[in-house]
Motif scaffolding. Sequence first.
Motif, PDB file in Angstrom:
ATOM      1  N   GLY A 494       0.803  -1.221   0.000  1.00  0.00           N
ATOM      2  CA  GLY A 494       0.000   0.000   0.000  1.00  0.00           C
ATOM      3  C   GLY A 494       0.833   1.266   0.000  1.00  0.00           C
ATOM      4  O   GLY A 494       2.074   1.236  -0.048  1.00  0.00           O
ATOM      5  N   PHE A 495       0.110   2.386   0.067  1.00  0.00           N
ATOM      6  CA  PHE A 495       0.733   3.707   0.017  1.00  0.00           C
ATOM      7  C   PHE A 495       0.513   4.458   1.325  1.00  0.00           C
ATOM      8  O   PHE A 495      -0.541   4.321   1.963  1.00  0.00           O
ATOM      9  N   THR A 496       1.502   5.274   1.698  1.00  0.00           N
ATOM     10  CA  THR A 496       1.272   6.349   2.670  1.00  0.00           C
ATOM     11  C   THR A 496       1.612   7.653   1.950  1.00  0.00           C
ATOM     12  O   THR A 496       2.594   7.710   1.189  1.00  0.00           O
ATOM     13  N   ILE A 497       0.808   8.661   2.165  1.00  0.00           N
ATOM     14  CA  ILE A 497       0.975   9.950   1.487  1.00  0.00           C
ATOM     15  C   ILE A 497       1.007  11.031   2.553  1.00  0.00           C
ATOM     16  O   ILE A 497       0.020  11.244   3.266  1.00  0.00           O
ATOM     17  N   LEU A 498       2.143  11.701   2.668  1.00  0.00           N
ATOM     18  CA  LEU A 498       2.345  12.693   3.717  1.00  0.00           C
ATOM     19  C   LEU A 498       2.491  14.071   3.098  1.00  0.00           C
ATOM     20  O   LEU A 498       3.287  14.268   2.167  1.00  0.00           O
ATOM     21  N   GLU A 499       1.718  15.016   3.601  1.00  0.00           N
ATOM     22  CA  GLU A 499       1.802  16.385   3.093  1.00  0.00           C
ATOM     23  C   GLU A 499       3.107  17.026   3.546  1.00  0.00           C
ATOM     24  O   GLU A 499       3.485  16.963   4.715  1.00  0.00           O
ATOM     25  N   THR A 500       3.848  17.622   2.588  1.00  0.00           N
ATOM     26  CA  THR A 500       5.109  18.295   2.900  1.00  0.00           C
ATOM     27  C   THR A 500       4.966  19.778   2.581  1.00  0.00           C
ATOM     28  O   THR A 500       3.856  20.282   2.408  1.00  0.00           O
ATOM     29  N   ASN A 501       6.087  20.476   2.504  1.00  0.00           N
ATOM     30  CA  ASN A 501       6.051  21.919   2.265  1.00  0.00           C
ATOM     31  C   ASN A 501       5.597  22.250   0.852  1.00  0.00           C
ATOM     32  O   ASN A 501       5.709  21.438  -0.063  1.00  0.00           O
ATOM     33  N   ASN A 502       5.098  23.458   0.689  1.00  0.00           N
ATOM     34  CA  ASN A 502       4.732  24.008  -0.625  1.00  0.00           C
ATOM     35  C   ASN A 502       3.726  23.148  -1.370  1.00  0.00           C
ATOM     36  O   ASN A 502       3.808  22.961  -2.586  1.00  0.00           O
ATOM     37  N   ASN A 503       2.784  22.569  -0.603  1.00  0.00           N
ATOM     38  CA  ASN A 503       1.687  21.816  -1.217  1.00  0.00           C
ATOM     39  C   ASN A 503       2.172  20.598  -1.999  1.00  0.00           C
ATOM     40  O   ASN A 503       1.567  20.205  -2.991  1.00  0.00           O
ATOM     41  N   MET A 504       3.285  20.016  -1.557  1.00  0.00           N
ATOM     42  CA  MET A 504       3.809  18.813  -2.196  1.00  0.00           C
ATOM     43  C   MET A 504       3.521  17.599  -1.311  1.00  0.00           C
ATOM     44  O   MET A 504       3.051  17.734  -0.186  1.00  0.00           O
ATOM     45  N   SER A 505       3.824  16.410  -1.843  1.00  0.00           N
ATOM     46  CA  SER A 505       3.522  15.173  -1.111  1.00  0.00           C
ATOM     47  C   SER A 505       4.721  14.237  -1.151  1.00  0.00           C
ATOM     48  O   SER A 505       5.384  14.115  -2.193  1.00  0.00           O
ATOM     49  N   LEU A 506       4.967  13.578  -0.011  1.00  0.00           N
ATOM     50  CA  LEU A 506       5.937  12.484   0.031  1.00  0.00           C
ATOM     51  C   LEU A 506       5.143  11.190  -0.073  1.00  0.00           C
ATOM     52  O   LEU A 506       4.381  10.843   0.832  1.00  0.00           O
ATOM     53  N   ILE A 507       5.311  10.505  -1.204  1.00  0.00           N
ATOM     54  CA  ILE A 507       4.562   9.270  -1.443  1.00  0.00           C
ATOM     55  C   ILE A 507       5.486   8.085  -1.214  1.00  0.00           C
ATOM     56  O   ILE A 507       6.580   8.011  -1.782  1.00  0.00           O
ATOM     57  N   SER A 508       5.054   7.164  -0.349  1.00  0.00           N
ATOM     58  CA  SER A 508       5.821   5.947  -0.065  1.00  0.00           C
ATOM     59  C   SER A 508       4.963   4.744  -0.417  1.00  0.00           C
ATOM     60  O   SER A 508       3.807   4.661   0.004  1.00  0.00           O
ATOM     61  N   TYR A 509       5.552   3.827  -1.193  1.00  0.00           N
ATOM     62  CA  TYR A 509       4.869   2.584  -1.533  1.00  0.00           C
ATOM     63  C   TYR A 509       5.586   1.439  -0.821  1.00  0.00           C
ATOM     64  O   TYR A 509       6.812   1.334  -0.855  1.00  0.00           O
ATOM     65  N   TYR A 510       4.811   0.568  -0.151  1.00  0.00           N
ATOM     66  CA  TYR A 510       5.361  -0.555   0.605  1.00  0.00           C
ATOM     67  C   TYR A 510       4.855  -1.863   0.009  1.00  0.00           C
ATOM     68  O   TYR A 510       3.719  -1.944  -0.469  1.00  0.00           O
ATOM     69  N   ASN A 511       5.713  -2.877   0.083  1.00  0.00           N
ATOM     70  CA  ASN A 511       5.297  -4.213  -0.355  1.00  0.00           C
ATOM     71  C   ASN A 511       6.127  -5.247   0.382  1.00  0.00           C
ATOM     72  O   ASN A 511       7.348  -5.133   0.458  1.00  0.00           O
ATOM     73  N   GLN A 512       5.447  -6.250   0.941  1.00  0.00           N
ATOM     74  CA  GLN A 512       6.123  -7.367   1.580  1.00  0.00           C
ATOM     75  C   GLN A 512       6.065  -8.559   0.645  1.00  0.00           C
ATOM     76  O   GLN A 512       4.983  -8.940   0.194  1.00  0.00           O
ATOM     77  N   ALA A 513       7.224  -9.133   0.368  1.00  0.00           N
ATOM     78  CA  ALA A 513       7.277 -10.293  -0.515  1.00  0.00           C
ATOM     79  C   ALA A 513       6.931 -11.539   0.267  1.00  0.00           C
ATOM     80  O   ALA A 513       7.511 -11.801   1.326  1.00  0.00           O
ATOM     81  N   SER A 514       5.984 -12.316  -0.228  1.00  0.00           N
ATOM     82  CA  SER A 514       5.594 -13.547   0.450  1.00  0.00           C
ATOM     83  C   SER A 514       6.679 -14.610   0.263  1.00  0.00           C
ATOM     84  O   SER A 514       7.473 -14.548  -0.675  1.00  0.00           O
TER      85      SER A 514
END
Length: 548
Positions: A494-514
């Motif tokens: 899934g994704f986490t989306i964190l609001e940063t400065n100047n109306n930008m976003s830090l987008i992180s995508y996570y995945n666990q390999a089975s």
Amino acid sequence: MSQIVMPCHCNHRQELSVGQLLKWMDSTACLSAERLAGSLCVTASMDDIHFEHTISVGQVVNIRAKVNRAFNTSMEVGIHVSCEDLYSDRHWRVCHAYATFVTQRTNTGQKVTLKPVVPQSQNEHVEYSVAAERRRVRMVHSDIIKELLSSGSVEQADSSAVCSGVAAEKTRVESVELVLPPHANHQVNTFGGQIMAWMVNVATIAASRFCQAHPTLRTIDMFTFRGPSQVGDRLLLRAIVNNAFKNSLEVGVRAEAYREEGPNRHINSAFMTFEVLDNSGKPCTLPRIRPEPLEGERRFQEAIARKKIRLDRKYIISRKQSEVPLSVPWDPMNQVYLSYNNVSALKMLAAKKNWRLSTEKDGVRLYILEQKSVLSFRVEAEVDVPAHRAFCLLAELSNRTSWDMHYKKCELIHRVDDDDFIYRVVTPSVHQGAIESPTSSNQGERVLQDFILLASKRKPCGHGDPYVIALRSVSLATHPPFQGYNRGEVLCAGFTILETNNNMSLISYYNQASPEVLPYISTDIAGLSSSFYHTFCSCSQYLNKNRL
């Protein structure tokens, strides 16, 4: 708080009374809550408590309480209880619980707004993040049983076995306690821990009448204090055995307060599960219960529903990721706990500290986390798109085929509610040599893989919280494995989306390999890095294109 267990704290078996333990737990949690609030606090509710071990006279009880998260005027306090044997220097866990405390109004009637908790350690970050999800579960807890009963999915008991059972009326207990100053807290209200102790007392008597033995309390279900009680109140406590199963029985307890004049006030209700242990510590087989007509039959059915919920909760939330199959059967009755597990698993993964940077290219960073048989990936980059807009775009999983080359098809199977959706996703299979990509030289026979995914999306609960889009595999009876497709499973993604400065976003995508694909991808991290990089660049272009 550390307390040495004295004979006055124990039952006839020289074991610490659960009622006394609850008083100590409530006191410790209250001290923690009031330290943060700087004002008076009261217990609002307590989540499920499962007692793993008993505590004997002469042993030491160590209770640690800490505020995990403060909301507006309420806070969650985590309580950890362990036992210590002074002579052998052994320590073991007894139980873990979560309590909700609320602040009292000031003398002028104003609400006290709590200052935020700032987590420091990895564990504190995890508890802080998941506290919001636990709060969400608490708010719908009372509705789950109603829906389960109204849907008619509760199994009916064997009528012949019920008719020959012990009469429930025989187990009924009523007790009246006069609230005196020693029973009150520093706010002159009846101490919540004292009320719980009295409730445990009458529940134990009811259980003993049923099984004609000395029962052991194993679980107290989540309960809420509905109102305060003061010194001078009479507390009426009623208990009765609601249902008996093969090795356990449920007792319902209701506490009401009254004065010489005026109606009874409902203070609290709780449901407690008991077992009877033999000499080797194994649960004994119990007789059946014969409920009284109407009200008794209602309680009988509700007890079956609560048992199903307990089993669902234990199966889903306590499930180890190495267990196969990884996907849990989805049905409307367990969807609250599946959703909770989905979001909390992603938040716990995101809160881990030991991520190792593998590669970085054009601001796109790939991190790797190795834990036993699980390999986790985190890809992150900053994009010039507002966080709320990125959340809306990425939460619409059906559009992922337009930017993710691994999503060949994505169809919405079921809209559970506004925050949870079930999709069927078709992707290329993982083969030896890593995941297929446009640069793959292996153009042999392509076998497609499909997934049944639960997508749970959450908006921030407070300042500094990210937007969350969590994915995990579930199984649906209506969608068994299709011929010609390999059925895949997703541990946590899934994704986490964190609001940063100047109306930008830090987008992180996570995945666990089975575990089954781990040998393939771990031998080609370079190819995996390239695949993630190209996919993330494509995602960024999609977000910028639809920014407005």
